[in-house]
Scaffold this motif. Structure first.
Motif, PDB file in Angstrom:
ATOM      1  N   GLN A  47      40.351  33.389  43.003  1.00  0.00           N
ATOM      2  CA  GLN A  47      38.991  32.926  42.806  1.00  0.00           C
ATOM      3  C   GLN A  47      38.923  31.402  42.783  1.00  0.00           C
ATOM      4  OE1 GLN A  47      36.310  35.162  42.584  1.00  0.00           O
ATOM      5  NE2 GLN A  47      35.054  33.338  42.856  1.00  0.00           N
ATOM      6  N   ALA A  48      39.924  30.776  42.181  1.00  0.00           N
ATOM      7  CA  ALA A  48      39.944  29.314  42.112  1.00  0.00           C
ATOM      8  C   ALA A  48      40.020  28.690  43.501  1.00  0.00           C
ATOM      9  CB  ALA A  48      41.121  28.847  41.258  1.00  0.00           C
ATOM     10  N   LEU A  49      40.836  29.266  44.385  1.00  0.00           N
ATOM     11  CA  LEU A  49      40.934  28.727  45.742  1.00  0.00           C
ATOM     12  C   LEU A  49      39.641  28.972  46.511  1.00  0.00           C
ATOM     13  CD1 LEU A  49      42.621  27.354  47.924  1.00  0.00           C
ATOM     14  CD2 LEU A  49      43.498  29.604  48.569  1.00  0.00           C
ATOM     15  N   ILE A  50      39.050  30.156  46.339  1.00  0.00           N
ATOM     16  CA  ILE A  50      37.778  30.444  47.013  1.00  0.00           C
ATOM     17  C   ILE A  50      36.706  29.451  46.597  1.00  0.00           C
ATOM     18  CG2 ILE A  50      35.918  32.142  47.230  1.00  0.00           C
ATOM     19  CD1 ILE A  50      38.114  34.310  46.822  1.00  0.00           C
ATOM     20  N   GLU A  51      36.620  29.175  45.308  1.00  0.00           N
ATOM     21  CA  GLU A  51      35.606  28.229  44.833  1.00  0.00           C
ATOM     22  C   GLU A  51      35.853  26.824  45.354  1.00  0.00           C
ATOM     23  OE1 GLU A  51      35.659  28.721  40.608  1.00  0.00           O
ATOM     24  OE2 GLU A  51      34.705  30.707  40.685  1.00  0.00           O
ATOM     25  N   ALA A  52      37.115  26.437  45.456  1.00  0.00           N
ATOM     26  CA  ALA A  52      37.427  25.128  46.029  1.00  0.00           C
ATOM     27  C   ALA A  52      37.036  25.067  47.502  1.00  0.00           C
ATOM     28  CB  ALA A  52      38.916  24.834  45.865  1.00  0.00           C
ATOM     29  N   ALA A  53      37.247  26.170  48.221  1.00  0.00           N
ATOM     30  CA  ALA A  53      36.864  26.223  49.633  1.00  0.00           C
ATOM     31  C   ALA A  53      35.348  26.152  49.791  1.00  0.00           C
ATOM     32  CB  ALA A  53      37.402  27.508  50.267  1.00  0.00           C
ATOM     33  N   ILE A  54      34.613  26.786  48.892  1.00  0.00           N
ATOM     34  CA  ILE A  54      33.147  26.730  48.932  1.00  0.00           C
ATOM     35  C   ILE A  54      32.669  25.306  48.743  1.00  0.00           C
ATOM     36  CG2 ILE A  54      31.045  27.435  47.715  1.00  0.00           C
ATOM     37  CD1 ILE A  54      32.505  30.091  47.063  1.00  0.00           C
ATOM     38  N   HIS A  64      48.574  32.714  52.471  1.00  0.00           N
ATOM     39  CA  HIS A  64      49.783  33.527  52.609  1.00  0.00           C
ATOM     40  C   HIS A  64      49.618  34.852  51.872  1.00  0.00           C
ATOM     41  CE1 HIS A  64      53.908  34.685  52.953  1.00  0.00           C
ATOM     42  NE2 HIS A  64      54.203  34.473  51.678  1.00  0.00           N
ATOM     43  N   HIS A  65      49.066  34.807  50.686  1.00  0.00           N
ATOM     44  CA  HIS A  65      48.815  36.016  49.907  1.00  0.00           C
ATOM     45  C   HIS A  65      47.334  36.358  49.988  1.00  0.00           C
ATOM     46  CE1 HIS A  65      52.400  34.479  47.372  1.00  0.00           C
ATOM     47  NE2 HIS A  65      52.840  35.367  48.249  1.00  0.00           N
ATOM     48  N   GLY A  66      47.021  37.328  50.821  1.00  0.00           N
ATOM     49  CA  GLY A  66      45.640  37.764  50.951  1.00  0.00           C
ATOM     50  C   GLY A  66      45.368  38.979  50.091  1.00  0.00           C
ATOM     51  N   TRP A  67      44.640  39.933  50.633  1.00  0.00           N
ATOM     52  CA  TRP A  67      44.186  41.092  49.866  1.00  0.00           C
ATOM     53  C   TRP A  67      44.627  42.396  50.550  1.00  0.00           C
ATOM     54  CZ3 TRP A  67      38.451  39.069  49.646  1.00  0.00           C
ATOM     55  CH2 TRP A  67      38.412  37.917  48.853  1.00  0.00           C
ATOM     56  N   PHE A  68      44.196  43.524  49.947  1.00  0.00           N
ATOM     57  CA  PHE A  68      44.353  44.865  50.529  1.00  0.00           C
ATOM     58  C   PHE A  68      45.822  45.266  50.674  1.00  0.00           C
ATOM     59  CE2 PHE A  68      40.669  42.694  52.610  1.00  0.00           C
ATOM     60  CZ  PHE A  68      39.683  43.239  51.811  1.00  0.00           C
ATOM     61  N   TRP A  69      46.553  45.161  49.559  1.00  0.00           N
ATOM     62  CA  TRP A  69      47.971  45.491  49.553  1.00  0.00           C
ATOM     63  C   TRP A  69      48.165  47.012  49.502  1.00  0.00           C
ATOM     64  CZ3 TRP A  69      51.181  41.488  50.370  1.00  0.00           C
ATOM     65  CH2 TRP A  69      50.675  40.209  50.135  1.00  0.00           C
ATOM     66  N   ASN A  70      49.239  47.479  50.097  1.00  0.00           N
ATOM     67  CA  ASN A  70      49.558  48.901  50.077  1.00  0.00           C
ATOM     68  C   ASN A  70      49.663  49.401  48.636  1.00  0.00           C
ATOM     69  OD1 ASN A  70      49.743  48.699  52.828  1.00  0.00           O
ATOM     70  ND2 ASN A  70      51.942  49.061  52.956  1.00  0.00           N
ATOM     71  N   GLY A  78      35.313  44.736  39.746  1.00  0.00           N
ATOM     72  CA  GLY A  78      35.945  43.731  38.903  1.00  0.00           C
ATOM     73  C   GLY A  78      36.325  42.466  39.655  1.00  0.00           C
ATOM     74  N   MET A  79      37.567  42.042  39.483  1.00  0.00           N
ATOM     75  CA  MET A  79      38.059  40.810  40.102  1.00  0.00           C
ATOM     76  C   MET A  79      37.929  40.856  41.622  1.00  0.00           C
ATOM     77  SD  MET A  79      41.852  39.132  39.655  1.00  0.00           S
ATOM     78  CE  MET A  79      42.676  40.486  40.520  1.00  0.00           C
ATOM     79  N   LYS A  80      38.287  41.994  42.216  1.00  0.00           N
ATOM     80  CA  LYS A  80      38.196  42.126  43.671  1.00  0.00           C
ATOM     81  C   LYS A  80      36.746  41.977  44.147  1.00  0.00           C
ATOM     82  CE  LYS A  80      40.657  45.328  45.666  1.00  0.00           C
ATOM     83  NZ  LYS A  80      41.125  46.654  46.185  1.00  0.00           N
ATOM     84  N   GLN A  81      35.820  42.564  43.428  1.00  0.00           N
ATOM     85  CA  GLN A  81      34.401  42.458  43.796  1.00  0.00           C
ATOM     86  C   GLN A  81      33.930  41.012  43.726  1.00  0.00           C
ATOM     87  OE1 GLN A  81      31.737  41.622  41.644  1.00  0.00           O
ATOM     88  NE2 GLN A  81      29.991  42.193  42.933  1.00  0.00           N
ATOM     89  N   ARG A  82      34.328  40.299  42.684  1.00  0.00           N
ATOM     90  CA  ARG A  82      33.885  38.910  42.524  1.00  0.00           C
ATOM     91  C   ARG A  82      34.449  38.020  43.624  1.00  0.00           C
ATOM     92  NH1 ARG A  82      34.866  40.529  37.177  1.00  0.00           N
ATOM     93  NH2 ARG A  82      36.937  39.546  37.121  1.00  0.00           N
ATOM     94  N   ARG A  83      35.696  38.227  43.970  1.00  0.00           N
ATOM     95  CA  ARG A  83      36.296  37.430  45.044  1.00  0.00           C
ATOM     96  C   ARG A  83      35.594  37.705  46.379  1.00  0.00           C
ATOM     97  NH1 ARG A  83      42.871  38.093  44.158  1.00  0.00           N
ATOM     98  NH2 ARG A  83      43.070  36.761  42.305  1.00  0.00           N
ATOM     99  N   LEU A  87      33.162  35.170  48.935  1.00  0.00           N
ATOM    100  CA  LEU A  87      33.376  34.896  50.358  1.00  0.00           C
ATOM    101  C   LEU A  87      32.167  35.294  51.191  1.00  0.00           C
ATOM    102  CD1 LEU A  87      37.061  35.932  51.200  1.00  0.00           C
ATOM    103  CD2 LEU A  87      36.136  33.633  50.966  1.00  0.00           C
ATOM    104  N   LEU A  88      31.672  36.510  50.986  1.00  0.00           N
ATOM    105  CA  LEU A  88      30.567  37.017  51.806  1.00  0.00           C
ATOM    106  C   LEU A  88      29.287  36.226  51.576  1.00  0.00           C
ATOM    107  CD1 LEU A  88      31.174  40.868  51.482  1.00  0.00           C
ATOM    108  CD2 LEU A  88      31.743  39.384  53.422  1.00  0.00           C
ATOM    109  N   ALA A  89      29.038  35.831  50.329  1.00  0.00           N
ATOM    110  CA  ALA A  89      27.822  35.075  50.032  1.00  0.00           C
ATOM    111  C   ALA A  89      27.814  33.716  50.706  1.00  0.00           C
ATOM    112  CB  ALA A  89      27.669  34.912  48.521  1.00  0.00           C
ATOM    113  N   ASN A  90      29.003  33.200  50.999  1.00  0.00           N
ATOM    114  CA  ASN A  90      29.101  31.886  51.632  1.00  0.00           C
ATOM    115  C   ASN A  90      29.569  31.958  53.081  1.00  0.00           C
ATOM    116  OD1 ASN A  90      28.703  29.674  49.367  1.00  0.00           O
ATOM    117  ND2 ASN A  90      29.816  31.383  48.430  1.00  0.00           N
ATOM    118  N   ASP A  91      29.636  33.183  53.629  1.00  0.00           N
ATOM    119  CA  ASP A  91      29.960  33.400  55.037  1.00  0.00           C
ATOM    120  C   ASP A  91      31.305  32.783  55.423  1.00  0.00           C
ATOM    121  OD1 ASP A  91      29.223  34.727  57.316  1.00  0.00           O
ATOM    122  OD2 ASP A  91      27.998  33.104  58.135  1.00  0.00           O
TER     123      ASP A  91
END
Length: 252
Positions: A47-54, A64-70, A78-83, A87-91
Protein backbone atom coordinates in the motif's frame (compact mmCIF):
# COMPACT_ATOMS: atom_id res chain seq x y z
CA UNK A 1 4.91 7.52 -24.30
CA UNK A 2 4.44 3.80 -24.95
CA UNK A 3 1.34 1.67 -25.20
CA UNK A 4 0.88 -0.49 -22.12
CA UNK A 5 0.57 -3.70 -24.16
CA UNK A 6 3.78 -2.90 -26.03
CA UNK A 7 5.71 -2.30 -22.81
CA UNK A 8 4.42 -5.54 -21.26
CA UNK A 9 5.00 -7.65 -24.38
CA UNK A 10 8.56 -6.34 -24.70
CA UNK A 11 9.26 -7.03 -21.01
CA UNK A 12 7.76 -10.52 -21.17
CA UNK A 13 9.97 -11.41 -24.11
CA UNK A 14 13.05 -9.79 -22.60
CA UNK A 15 12.69 -11.77 -19.36
CA UNK A 16 11.55 -14.97 -21.13
CA UNK A 17 8.64 -15.42 -18.74
CA UNK A 18 7.32 -18.52 -20.54
CA UNK A 19 10.48 -20.42 -19.59
CA UNK A 20 9.67 -20.24 -15.87
CA UNK A 21 7.37 -22.21 -13.62
CA UNK A 22 6.47 -19.59 -11.04
CA UNK A 23 4.21 -19.14 -8.02
CA UNK A 24 2.37 -16.13 -9.47
CA UNK A 25 1.46 -14.59 -12.84
CA UNK A 26 4.30 -12.69 -14.48
CA UNK A 27 3.64 -9.58 -16.54
CA UNK A 28 0.46 -7.52 -16.40
CA UNK A 29 -1.47 -8.25 -13.20
CA UNK A 30 -3.81 -5.25 -13.05
CA UNK A 31 -4.74 -3.26 -16.16
CA UNK A 32 -4.91 0.52 -15.95
CA UNK A 33 -4.72 3.21 -18.62
CA UNK A 34 -3.55 2.14 -22.04
CA UNK A 35 -0.58 4.51 -22.33
CA UNK A 36 2.48 4.79 -20.08
CA UNK A 37 4.40 8.01 -19.72
CA UNK A 38 5.47 7.71 -16.09
CA UNK A 39 6.66 4.41 -14.63
CA UNK A 40 7.31 3.86 -10.92
CA UNK A 41 9.16 0.76 -9.73
CA UNK A 42 9.69 -0.83 -6.34
CA UNK A 43 10.30 -4.19 -4.72
CA UNK A 44 6.81 -5.03 -3.42
CA UNK A 45 3.33 -3.81 -4.41
CA UNK A 46 2.51 -2.69 -0.89
CA UNK A 47 0.00 0.00 0.00
CA UNK A 48 2.85 2.38 0.79
CA UNK A 49 4.38 1.93 -2.67
CA UNK A 50 0.99 2.32 -4.36
CA UNK A 51 0.37 5.58 -2.52
CA UNK A 52 3.80 6.86 -3.48
CA UNK A 53 3.08 5.99 -7.12
CA UNK A 54 -0.24 7.86 -6.94
CA UNK A 55 1.49 10.99 -5.59
CA UNK A 56 3.95 10.86 -8.49
CA UNK A 57 1.23 10.49 -11.10
CA UNK A 58 2.35 7.04 -12.25
CA UNK A 59 0.65 5.32 -15.17
CA UNK A 60 2.13 1.94 -14.25
CA UNK A 61 3.76 0.33 -11.24
CA UNK A 62 6.55 -2.19 -11.88
CA UNK A 63 7.44 -4.57 -9.03
CA UNK A 64 9.23 -7.80 -8.18
CA UNK A 65 6.67 -8.96 -5.62
CA UNK A 66 3.22 -8.57 -7.09
CA UNK A 67 -0.05 -10.26 -6.19
CA UNK A 68 -2.12 -13.43 -6.79
CA UNK A 69 0.26 -15.99 -5.31
CA UNK A 70 -0.48 -19.71 -5.57
CA UNK A 71 -2.46 -21.01 -2.63
CA UNK A 72 -3.53 -17.63 -1.24
CA UNK A 73 -7.10 -16.71 -0.31
CA UNK A 74 -8.70 -15.67 -3.64
CA UNK A 75 -11.20 -13.29 -2.06
CA UNK A 76 -10.72 -9.57 -2.70
CA UNK A 77 -11.22 -8.41 0.88
CA UNK A 78 -9.33 -6.45 3.53
CA UNK A 79 -5.77 -5.49 2.62
CA UNK A 80 -6.08 -6.95 -0.89
CA UNK A 81 -9.27 -4.97 -1.54
CA UNK A 82 -7.67 -1.71 -0.39
CA UNK A 83 -4.60 -2.20 -2.56
CA UNK A 84 -6.61 -3.12 -5.63
CA UNK A 85 -9.09 -0.29 -5.08
CA UNK A 86 -6.24 2.23 -4.92
CA UNK A 87 -4.82 1.08 -8.25
CA UNK A 88 -8.16 0.92 -10.06
CA UNK A 89 -9.36 4.27 -8.71
CA UNK A 90 -6.25 5.91 -10.14
CA UNK A 91 -6.12 3.88 -13.37
CA UNK A 92 -2.64 2.57 -12.58
CA UNK A 93 -1.43 -0.72 -14.05
CA UNK A 94 0.48 -3.27 -12.00
CA UNK A 95 3.25 -5.17 -13.79
CA UNK A 96 5.18 -7.79 -11.82
CA UNK A 97 8.09 -10.12 -12.54
CA UNK A 98 9.16 -12.66 -9.94
CA UNK A 99 11.50 -15.56 -10.87
CA UNK A 100 12.18 -14.22 -14.38
CA UNK A 101 13.56 -11.07 -12.78
CA UNK A 102 15.71 -13.09 -10.37
CA UNK A 103 17.31 -15.08 -13.15
CA UNK A 104 17.91 -12.61 -16.01
CA UNK A 105 21.59 -12.60 -16.94
CA UNK A 106 21.92 -8.80 -17.17
CA UNK A 107 18.98 -7.08 -15.47
CA UNK A 108 18.14 -9.73 -12.87
CA UNK A 109 18.38 -9.46 -9.12
CA UNK A 110 21.23 -11.93 -8.92
CA UNK A 111 23.20 -10.44 -11.80
CA UNK A 112 22.92 -6.99 -10.26
CA UNK A 113 23.57 -8.21 -6.72
CA UNK A 114 26.78 -9.78 -7.92
CA UNK A 115 27.83 -6.47 -9.46
CA UNK A 116 27.05 -4.56 -6.28
CA UNK A 117 29.12 -7.00 -4.24
CA UNK A 118 31.99 -7.12 -6.74
CA UNK A 119 31.62 -10.84 -7.47
CA UNK A 120 32.68 -12.30 -10.81
CA UNK A 121 30.14 -14.73 -12.30
CA UNK A 122 31.47 -18.18 -13.16
CA UNK A 123 28.31 -20.29 -13.27
CA UNK A 124 24.73 -20.86 -12.14
CA UNK A 125 22.87 -23.40 -10.01
CA UNK A 126 19.54 -23.98 -8.28
CA UNK A 127 16.27 -24.25 -10.17
CA UNK A 128 15.25 -22.43 -13.34
CA UNK A 129 16.31 -22.12 -16.97
CA UNK A 130 19.86 -21.44 -18.02
CA UNK A 131 21.33 -23.60 -15.28
CA UNK A 132 19.33 -22.05 -12.43
CA UNK A 133 18.63 -18.61 -11.02
CA UNK A 134 21.42 -18.76 -8.39
CA UNK A 135 24.90 -17.58 -9.37
CA UNK A 136 28.38 -18.49 -8.19
CA UNK A 137 31.72 -16.86 -8.73
CA UNK A 138 34.84 -15.60 -7.03
CA UNK A 139 36.04 -12.73 -4.92
CA UNK A 140 39.09 -10.80 -6.18
CA UNK A 141 40.88 -11.98 -3.03
CA UNK A 142 40.08 -14.29 -0.16
CA UNK A 143 38.31 -12.77 2.83
CA UNK A 144 37.49 -14.05 6.27
CA UNK A 145 33.83 -14.60 7.08
CA UNK A 146 33.79 -11.47 9.22
CA UNK A 147 35.43 -9.45 6.46
CA UNK A 148 32.91 -10.62 3.88
CA UNK A 149 30.03 -9.86 6.24
CA UNK A 150 31.38 -6.34 6.70
CA UNK A 151 31.76 -5.95 2.93
CA UNK A 152 28.15 -7.05 2.35
CA UNK A 153 26.99 -4.62 5.01
CA UNK A 154 28.81 -1.72 3.38
CA UNK A 155 27.48 -2.56 -0.08
CA UNK A 156 23.84 -3.17 0.89
CA UNK A 157 23.54 -0.79 3.81
CA UNK A 158 22.37 -3.64 6.03
CA UNK A 159 24.43 -5.84 8.35
CA UNK A 160 23.92 -9.49 7.34
CA UNK A 161 23.44 -12.42 9.68
CA UNK A 162 26.66 -14.42 9.39
CA UNK A 163 26.89 -18.12 10.25
CA UNK A 164 30.45 -19.40 10.17
CA UNK A 165 31.20 -22.73 8.55
CA UNK A 166 34.87 -22.83 9.41
CA UNK A 167 38.08 -20.85 9.78
CA UNK A 168 39.52 -20.40 6.31
CA UNK A 169 39.61 -17.68 3.62
CA UNK A 170 36.45 -17.39 1.52
CA UNK A 171 37.10 -17.19 -2.21
CA UNK A 172 34.36 -19.06 -4.11
CA UNK A 173 30.94 -17.61 -3.32
CA UNK A 174 27.37 -18.46 -4.33
CA UNK A 175 24.44 -16.09 -4.10
CA UNK A 176 20.71 -15.98 -4.70
CA UNK A 177 18.48 -13.13 -3.60
CA UNK A 178 15.32 -13.52 -1.55
CA UNK A 179 14.35 -16.76 0.19
CA UNK A 180 16.87 -19.17 -1.34
CA UNK A 181 18.45 -20.35 1.91
CA UNK A 182 17.34 -23.89 1.09
CA UNK A 183 19.94 -24.08 -1.66
CA UNK A 184 22.83 -24.00 0.80
CA UNK A 185 23.37 -27.74 0.29
CA UNK A 186 23.71 -27.26 -3.47
CA UNK A 187 26.19 -24.47 -2.82
CA UNK A 188 28.23 -26.71 -0.55
CA UNK A 189 28.13 -29.55 -3.09
CA UNK A 190 29.71 -27.18 -5.63
CA UNK A 191 32.63 -26.68 -3.24
CA UNK A 192 31.76 -23.05 -2.54
CA UNK A 193 33.20 -21.39 0.55
CA UNK A 194 30.21 -19.14 1.20
CA UNK A 195 26.59 -18.64 0.21
CA UNK A 196 24.64 -15.36 0.32
CA UNK A 197 20.87 -15.14 0.27
CA UNK A 198 18.17 -12.97 1.74
CA UNK A 199 16.57 -14.99 4.51
CA UNK A 200 17.59 -17.63 7.02
CA UNK A 201 15.73 -20.63 8.45
CA UNK A 202 16.43 -22.51 11.66
CA UNK A 203 17.97 -25.41 9.78
CA UNK A 204 20.21 -23.12 7.73
CA UNK A 205 22.45 -22.56 10.74
CA UNK A 206 23.04 -26.26 11.29
CA UNK A 207 23.58 -26.89 7.58
CA UNK A 208 26.24 -24.18 7.36
CA UNK A 209 28.13 -25.50 10.36
CA UNK A 210 27.93 -29.15 9.34
CA UNK A 211 28.66 -28.60 5.65
CA UNK A 212 31.56 -26.23 6.31
CA UNK A 213 30.18 -23.32 4.31
CA UNK A 214 29.70 -19.77 5.59
CA UNK A 215 26.15 -18.44 5.23
CA UNK A 216 25.14 -14.80 4.97
CA UNK A 217 21.49 -13.79 5.43
CA UNK A 218 21.64 -10.36 3.84
CA UNK A 219 17.93 -9.49 3.81
CA UNK A 220 15.16 -10.44 1.40
CA UNK A 221 14.35 -6.84 0.56
CA UNK A 222 17.97 -5.67 0.62
CA UNK A 223 19.06 -8.28 -1.93
CA UNK A 224 16.13 -7.65 -4.29
CA UNK A 225 16.25 -3.88 -4.80
CA UNK A 226 18.44 -4.00 -7.86
CA UNK A 227 16.69 -6.02 -10.56
CA UNK A 228 13.43 -4.09 -10.71
CA UNK A 229 15.35 -0.81 -10.64
CA UNK A 230 17.54 -1.96 -13.54
CA UNK A 231 14.51 -3.12 -15.52
CA UNK A 232 12.71 0.17 -14.94
CA UNK A 233 15.76 2.13 -16.10
CA UNK A 234 16.09 -0.10 -19.16
CA UNK A 235 12.43 0.43 -20.12
CA UNK A 236 12.76 4.17 -19.58
CA UNK A 237 15.64 4.31 -22.05
CA UNK A 238 14.00 1.95 -24.51
CA UNK A 239 10.66 3.77 -24.68
CA UNK A 240 11.72 7.31 -23.71
CA UNK A 241 9.44 7.39 -20.65
CA UNK A 242 9.94 8.76 -17.16
CA UNK A 243 10.97 6.29 -14.46
CA UNK A 244 11.50 6.51 -10.71
CA UNK A 245 12.51 3.74 -8.32
CA UNK A 246 11.01 4.09 -4.84
CA UNK A 247 12.56 2.12 -1.99
CA UNK A 248 9.99 1.38 0.72
CA UNK A 249 12.12 0.40 3.71
CA UNK A 250 11.79 -3.19 4.89
CA UNK A 251 14.13 -4.67 7.53
CA UNK A 252 13.44 -8.29 6.53
Amino acid sequence: MVRLNELVTWSNNLLQVDDYQDYCPNGLQVEGRGEVRRLVSGVTASQALIEAAIVRGADALLVHHGWFWNGEDPRVVGMKQRRLKSLLANDISLVAYHLPLDGHAELGNNARLGQVLGLSVEGRFGKGPGGGIAFHGSLPQGLSGAELAAHIGRCLGRTPLHVSGGDRPLRRIGWCSGAAQGWIEQAAALGLDGFISGEVSEQTVHAARELGIDYFGAGHHATERYGVQALGEYLARKFAINHEFIDIDNPV
